[in-house]
Each structure stands twice: as C-alpha cells, then as structure tokens.
Design a protein around this motif. Structure first.
Motif, mmCIF file in Angstrom:
data_model
loop_
_atom_site.group_PDB
_atom_site.id
_atom_site.type_symbol
_atom_site.label_atom_id
_atom_site.label_comp_id
_atom_site.label_asym_id
_atom_site.label_seq_id
_atom_site.Cartn_x
_atom_site.Cartn_y
_atom_site.Cartn_z
ATOM 1 N N LEU A 34 -10.121 -7.773 -4.051
ATOM 2 C CA LEU A 34 -8.830 -8.164 -3.482
ATOM 3 C C LEU A 34 -8.399 -9.543 -3.963
ATOM 4 O O LEU A 34 -7.222 -9.884 -3.876
ATOM 5 C CB LEU A 34 -8.891 -8.156 -1.948
ATOM 6 C CG LEU A 34 -9.247 -6.826 -1.278
ATOM 7 C CD1 LEU A 34 -9.193 -6.979 0.247
ATOM 8 C CD2 LEU A 34 -8.307 -5.716 -1.729
ATOM 9 N N GLY A 35 -9.363 -10.343 -4.387
ATOM 10 C CA GLY A 35 -9.035 -11.694 -4.839
ATOM 11 C C GLY A 35 -8.847 -12.682 -3.707
ATOM 12 O O GLY A 35 -8.103 -13.658 -3.839
ATOM 13 N N LEU B 109 6.410 -8.239 -3.559
ATOM 14 C CA LEU B 109 5.250 -7.372 -3.550
ATOM 15 C C LEU B 109 5.581 -6.048 -4.229
ATOM 16 O O LEU B 109 6.496 -5.348 -3.841
ATOM 17 C CB LEU B 109 4.827 -7.110 -2.106
ATOM 18 C CG LEU B 109 3.655 -6.177 -1.892
ATOM 19 C CD1 LEU B 109 2.418 -6.734 -2.575
ATOM 20 C CD2 LEU B 109 3.418 -6.018 -0.411
ATOM 21 N N VAL B 110 4.859 -5.758 -5.287
ATOM 22 C CA VAL B 110 5.085 -4.509 -6.006
ATOM 23 C C VAL B 110 3.807 -3.683 -5.953
ATOM 24 O O VAL B 110 2.725 -4.170 -6.275
ATOM 25 C CB VAL B 110 5.468 -4.763 -7.472
ATOM 26 C CG1 VAL B 110 5.646 -3.454 -8.208
ATOM 27 C CG2 VAL B 110 6.744 -5.605 -7.541
ATOM 28 N N VAL B 111 3.941 -2.443 -5.531
ATOM 29 C CA VAL B 111 2.771 -1.586 -5.375
ATOM 30 C C VAL B 111 2.857 -0.430 -6.353
ATOM 31 O O VAL B 111 3.918 0.163 -6.533
ATOM 32 C CB VAL B 111 2.698 -1.059 -3.922
ATOM 33 C CG1 VAL B 111 1.584 -0.039 -3.776
ATOM 34 C CG2 VAL B 111 2.467 -2.227 -2.965
ATOM 35 N N LYS C 83 -2.388 -6.395 -4.057
ATOM 36 C CA LYS C 83 -1.058 -6.861 -4.447
ATOM 37 C C LYS C 83 -0.543 -7.900 -3.471
ATOM 38 O O LYS C 83 0.120 -8.866 -3.854
ATOM 39 C CB LYS C 83 -0.087 -5.673 -4.502
ATOM 40 C CG LYS C 83 -0.423 -4.666 -5.570
ATOM 41 C CD LYS C 83 -0.133 -5.235 -6.945
ATOM 42 C CE LYS C 83 -0.554 -4.260 -8.032
ATOM 43 N NZ LYS C 83 -0.387 -4.832 -9.369
ATOM 44 N N LEU C 84 -0.850 -7.680 -2.201
ATOM 45 C CA LEU C 84 -0.404 -8.608 -1.165
ATOM 46 C C LEU C 84 -1.022 -9.991 -1.377
ATOM 47 O O LEU C 84 -0.328 -11.018 -1.313
ATOM 48 C CB LEU C 84 -0.791 -8.060 0.213
ATOM 49 C CG LEU C 84 -0.570 -8.984 1.396
ATOM 50 C CD1 LEU C 84 0.908 -9.238 1.602
ATOM 51 C CD2 LEU C 84 -1.171 -8.372 2.664
ATOM 52 N N PRO D 274 2.397 3.290 -8.218
ATOM 53 C CA PRO D 274 2.678 4.613 -7.683
ATOM 54 C C PRO D 274 1.415 5.389 -7.358
ATOM 55 O O PRO D 274 0.966 6.233 -8.098
ATOM 56 C CB PRO D 274 3.447 5.288 -8.824
ATOM 57 C CG PRO D 274 2.939 4.626 -10.053
ATOM 58 C CD PRO D 274 2.657 3.206 -9.653
ATOM 59 N N GLU D 275 0.804 5.051 -6.266
ATOM 60 C CA GLU D 275 -0.393 5.765 -5.859
ATOM 61 C C GLU D 275 -0.380 5.840 -4.347
ATOM 62 O O GLU D 275 0.494 5.276 -3.683
ATOM 63 C CB GLU D 275 -1.637 5.064 -6.360
ATOM 64 C CG GLU D 275 -1.687 3.609 -5.988
ATOM 65 C CD GLU D 275 -2.802 2.869 -6.720
ATOM 66 O OE1 GLU D 275 -3.059 1.738 -6.379
ATOM 67 O OE2 GLU D 275 -3.402 3.460 -7.631
ATOM 68 N N ARG D 276 -1.382 6.504 -3.807
ATOM 69 C CA ARG D 276 -1.404 6.660 -2.362
ATOM 70 C C ARG D 276 -1.421 5.290 -1.697
ATOM 71 O O ARG D 276 -2.003 4.347 -2.201
ATOM 72 C CB ARG D 276 -2.628 7.473 -1.950
ATOM 73 C CG ARG D 276 -2.476 8.952 -2.262
ATOM 74 C CD ARG D 276 -3.695 9.711 -1.840
ATOM 75 N NE ARG D 276 -3.920 9.578 -0.412
ATOM 76 C CZ ARG D 276 -3.311 10.292 0.513
ATOM 77 N NH1 ARG D 276 -2.419 11.174 0.158
ATOM 78 N NH2 ARG D 276 -3.585 10.116 1.776
ATOM 79 N N PRO D 277 -0.791 5.194 -0.521
ATOM 80 C CA PRO D 277 -0.720 3.908 0.146
ATOM 81 C C PRO D 277 -2.068 3.494 0.707
ATOM 82 O O PRO D 277 -3.004 4.285 0.768
ATOM 83 C CB PRO D 277 0.273 4.157 1.267
ATOM 84 C CG PRO D 277 0.123 5.610 1.561
ATOM 85 C CD PRO D 277 -0.179 6.260 0.252
ATOM 86 N N ASP D 278 -2.081 2.227 1.135
ATOM 87 C CA ASP D 278 -3.333 1.636 1.592
ATOM 88 C C ASP D 278 -3.486 1.774 3.093
ATOM 89 O O ASP D 278 -4.086 0.922 3.727
ATOM 90 C CB ASP D 278 -3.316 0.159 1.185
ATOM 91 C CG ASP D 278 -4.707 -0.403 1.072
ATOM 92 O OD1 ASP D 278 -5.664 0.372 1.197
ATOM 93 O OD2 ASP D 278 -4.826 -1.616 0.869
#
Ligand code: SF4
Length: 508
Positions: free
Chosen positions: A443-444, A14-16, A391-392, A18-22
């Motif tokens: 989200l897919g 899982l790659v997120v 991403k998840l 560089p932005e504010r977290p969810d």
C-alpha cells in the motif's frame, strides 16, 4: 516568467484501475407495507429509497389490490429511475412488497429483478429476498420438475417455487412458507405478500437484518417491514422489533396482533459487516445507531493502534465515524481530508467491471489544504484487495501528506462470504495472501494496523456472541457442500491464511 506548466496547479485525483473494487458488496434490501387506505406503493417507494445503499441494480414493487389483482413494476436502475408518480399510481392496493437488488446469485438483468410473483391454488404471492442460499444447486435439482417455469437464475426464485410447490401440494400459507424455509440453507430475510396477509421471515441465524414497525396506532394494524430501521424512519413508522432469527411473523389485515413464532431455533449470527460497514449509520441495531457503534470501534482502534500524527481523517462515508472515535481517544484532531462526490453513489455496488471503472474514478478527492505537511492517520472500514487503498495512499501523498498511517476499523478479511455479500475468492483477498508487513509495503503506508477481533467484540458490548465473523476467522456458521466451498475458498484446506499470521496491530 513562469512557464505555463509550473504555474498550473493540478489537484491530485484518486484514479482506480478497471478491476473489482476494494470493498465487499451488499446484497439487497427488502421492504413491505400493509396499510389499508394508504398509498402503499408510494410508501414502499420511499422505503426502498432509504434502502438504496443495499442494492442499486434493480428495483421493484408488487401491490395487492382490493380487486384481488397483484400489479407489479420492476426494472433495472435506481429506485428514482425505475419509478415515477405515474407508475406508482398504476399500483393501487393495500399491501406492497418491494426490493432493491444487487446480484450475488444470478446476473444483473431485468429477469432477475424482484419481487418474484407466482400463482398458486390459493392465489398469487410476491416474494422479496435478501441473502444467499448455499444449497441453491441442490434446491434447483429438487425442483427439477419446475425447471421449465423458472424465469430467472436467482436463488430467490427457487425459494418462491418451493413455497408454490408446498401450497399447491395442499398446505396453507403459513405451513407452506415454513416448509419452504426448511428446504433452504444459507442467509434469507424474506417478505412475502399473500392473499392472507404479509409474512416476514429470517433464517435461523438471522444473518441478514430485518425489522418491523407500524404506522399510526397499533390497533390500526398498518405494518411495515424493512431490512433496516432507516426504512421505517423515512415514512414515520415506529419501530416495534427485529424479526428474530428463525422467526416467522404473519401480519393479517385489520389484526393489531401479529402472529409470531419460531420456525427453527439456531444461535443468532448477524453479519458483523452490517455493523461495521454495510448498513446505514442512522439505522439502529440492538437499540443503538450504527453511527455510535462505529465511533466506539474507532475508540477501540485508537487504544489498540496508537501512532504519533497531526490529523485523523476517515474514508467517506463509512470510515468517518470510526475516525471521529479514533480522534476522541487519541487527541489527534479530526479533519475532512477526503471529499466524496455524493452524486456518484456507492460505486462498488455496481456489478460490472466497466460500470465500476466509470463510477469510482470520480468518487474521492483529497484536500491538499488540509493534508499538506501533515502526518496523517487515515481510517477505512476494510481492505479487500488493496487496490483502492494503494491509490488512496498515493493520492494522500500527492496532496502533501508527509506520513500516511492507515488504520482499519475491522480485522483482516481472510475468508470470502457465502451468505449474500459479494466478496472476492480467497486467493484475491490481500490479507489471505500477504503478511501485515507485506500489505503495508504494497500500500505504501508508513504504518498499517487493523482492529483486532477482540476489539471488534469489545465494541459490540453485550451482543458480541451474536455475530457471524467468518470473513475474519473462517468460522462459517452454516455448513456448505465441498463444491460451494471450493468455489471461493481457493487457499483452503492448504491453510495458507492460517500459516500467514497477520498481526492485528502493526508497530508504527
Ligand atoms: S462471512 Fe463476513 S460478510 Fe459474510 S455474513 Fe459472515 S461476517 Fe458477514
């Protein structure tokens, strides 16, 4: 012969970006121990260690010594990084005030670390604060005479200056603390060490939690105050009670009976997100562990949002109990489909973009052995922006999941928090901008459903009327000035959120 590329198995990670977290981010943890003949600094260290999930930017302990001196150590970092035995031995005394910080007002720097230590005509005092004031600007204006003495940019220091001003104006500690509290609007759970003992206080609605207990027998008058009960458990302290909303308690040295009284009467409005997600699952609220509450939420979620699937997984850690509850009611087996690197920590507590980017990239890893060929129900506690969830979902599919059905164990977050939780502005909250179907497409997922507000209330059982639920319904229990509201409520009063009805349960 296989070529090198096809023979190489690459596990999806899982790659997120560089932005504010969810996720919303917790504010702070506060802690106090008053116990003659005990190593109170060490006890406070353990207490803060138990509360580490509430703030990971800075930690501090101030200790009142028998020689009337107050010694303090605070710095940036985790509790285990800020303190070692040598530092703790330099903090002898009978009363310790401790704090873990995440910044909601004031930036992440050491001058904003707590406790706040000030002098008065009656001697020094140390204050630690969890919460956020909505009238900080007004209070700063009122305290303009003291502006040159302010050393931080926090609302916590403003509360301390209000106490100092009241004491220096002639009031005794108890009256000064009440008067200062009366000048504050917002969320504040406070522990305050003084030469006359320890004070613990919550705002009128009790938005942030605060509990107290004792070491040994009550007649020994060894008192412990903590943001959560896990801070009592870690040092073997017995739980006595919550500091009630609107209550101030004065613990005096050698006195086995704390002096309890109300400084204000308002309806209780504990942050419901403490129950769903923030507080540790082994902490007890209303006489029950949050683990049990979160399992029950999962049970309600399963009844509200059934789906045909082969496995239920939870997003570690806070999604796990709800996933277990979902599994129990649905009959779909529970499995560990996501492994969390436990040494990364709660990365979303880290305040800077760069820190978040570095932290979250290695946090979660899906297990193809568990997920491949399965229709997966994945339970998470909340969605804020949708970036992590997206991403998840992709990672679960890469791991072989044939279907991904996302279930959220809280209602859609449509409004920002002003009371000590660092949420995005409203225009960045995905549920304030998009319909359920649009979020699902973004989200897919094969299906998406949230817990209803009624379901959340049902899971809370007898305590359902005692919560702030403003981030789900905009019913803010504490009024705010227009400037404060406008700082985050960027879709109001246009009412975009209201105009975009979010069905709480999607059809699979
Ligand atoms: S607005 Fe939401 S996060 Fe903030 S105190 Fe209320 S329920 Fe908690």
């Amino acid at each position: 012969m296989q070529n090198a590329t096809s023979a190489c198995f690459v596990r999806p990670v899982l790659v997120v970006p560089p932005e504010r977290p969810d996720k919303p981010e917790e504010a702070c943890g506060v802690y106090a121990v008053m116990a003659a003949d005990q190593p109170v600094a060490n006890l406070a260290y353990f207490g803060l260690y138990a509360l580490q999930h509430r703030g990971q930017e800075s930690a501090g302990i101030a200790v009142f010594g028998e020689d009337d001196q107050v010694r303090m150590h605070k710095d940036m970092g985790l509790v285990s990084q800020v303190f070692d035995q040598e530092v703790l031995e330099r903090l002898p005394g009978f009363l310790a005030i401790g704090h873990n910080r995440y910044s909601t007002t004031g930036s992440s720097k050491v001058c904003n670390a707590q406790p706040v230590l000030l002098n008065t005509r009656l001697g020094p005092f140390a204050l630690a604060h969890n919460g956020n004031l909505v009238n900080a600007a007004e209070l700063r204006h009122e305290l303009a005479d003291l502006a040159s003495e302010l050393t931080s940019t926090t609302d916590s220091e403003l509360i301390a200056f209000a106490v100092q001003q009241a004491v220096n104006g002639g009031l005794a500690w108890d009256a000064a603390i009440r008067q200062a509290a009366g000048r504050c609007r917002g969320a504040f759970s406070l522990v305050i060490g003084t030469p006359e003992g320890l004070f613990a206080l919550r705002d009128g609605h009790g938005i942030r939690p605060l509990v107290f207990g004792h070491l040994g027998d009550t007649h020994q008058a060894q008192w412990v105050v903590s943001s959560e009960t896990c801070g009592l458990d870690i040092i073997g302290a017995s739980f006595d009670d919550d500091v009630q909303p609107g209550e101030v308690i004065h613990f005096r040295q050698g006195d086995p009976t704390p002096q309890r009284s109300r400084w204000i009467e308002e309806p209780a409005k504990l942050c419901v997100f403490e129950m769903i997600y923030f507080a540790r699952p082994d902490s007890r609220f209303f006489g029950e562990s949050l683990y049990s509450y979160r399992v029950r939420i999962g049970e309600v979620l399963a009844r509200e949002t059934p789906v045909a699937a082969d496995i239920v997984i939870g997003v570690p850690d806070s999604g796990i109990p709800a996933a277990i509850g979902y599994s129990q009611v649905s009959g779909i087996p529970f499995g560990d489909g996501l492994i969390k690197n436990r040494y990364v920590g709660r990365t979303f507590i880290q305040p800077t973009q760069a820190m978040r980017e570095a932290g979250i990239r290695v946090k979660l890893n899906p297990l193809p052995d568990v997920l491949a060929g399965k229709r997966v129900v994945v339970i998470d506690d909340s969605i804020v922006r949708g970036t992590t969830s997206r991403k998840l979902v992709a990672a679960l599919r890469d791991a072989g999941a044939t279907e991904v059905h996302m279930r959220i164990s809280s209602p859609p977050v449509t409004h920002p928090c002003f009371y000590g939780i660092d949420t995005d502005t409203q225009d960045q909250l995905i549920a304030a901008r998009l319909t359920l179907e649009e979020i699902a497409a973004h989200l897919g997922v094969d299906s998406l459903a949230y817990l209803t507000k009624e379901g959340m209330v049902e899971a809370a059982q007898a305590h359902s009327g005692h919560f702030c639920t403003a981030c789900f319904d905009g019913a803010y229990p504490i009024e705010m000035d227009e400037a404060v509201r406008a700082s985050k409520l960027r879709l109001e009063p246009a009412g975009l959120a209201a105009a975009r009805p979010l069905a709480a349960a999607a059809a699979p």
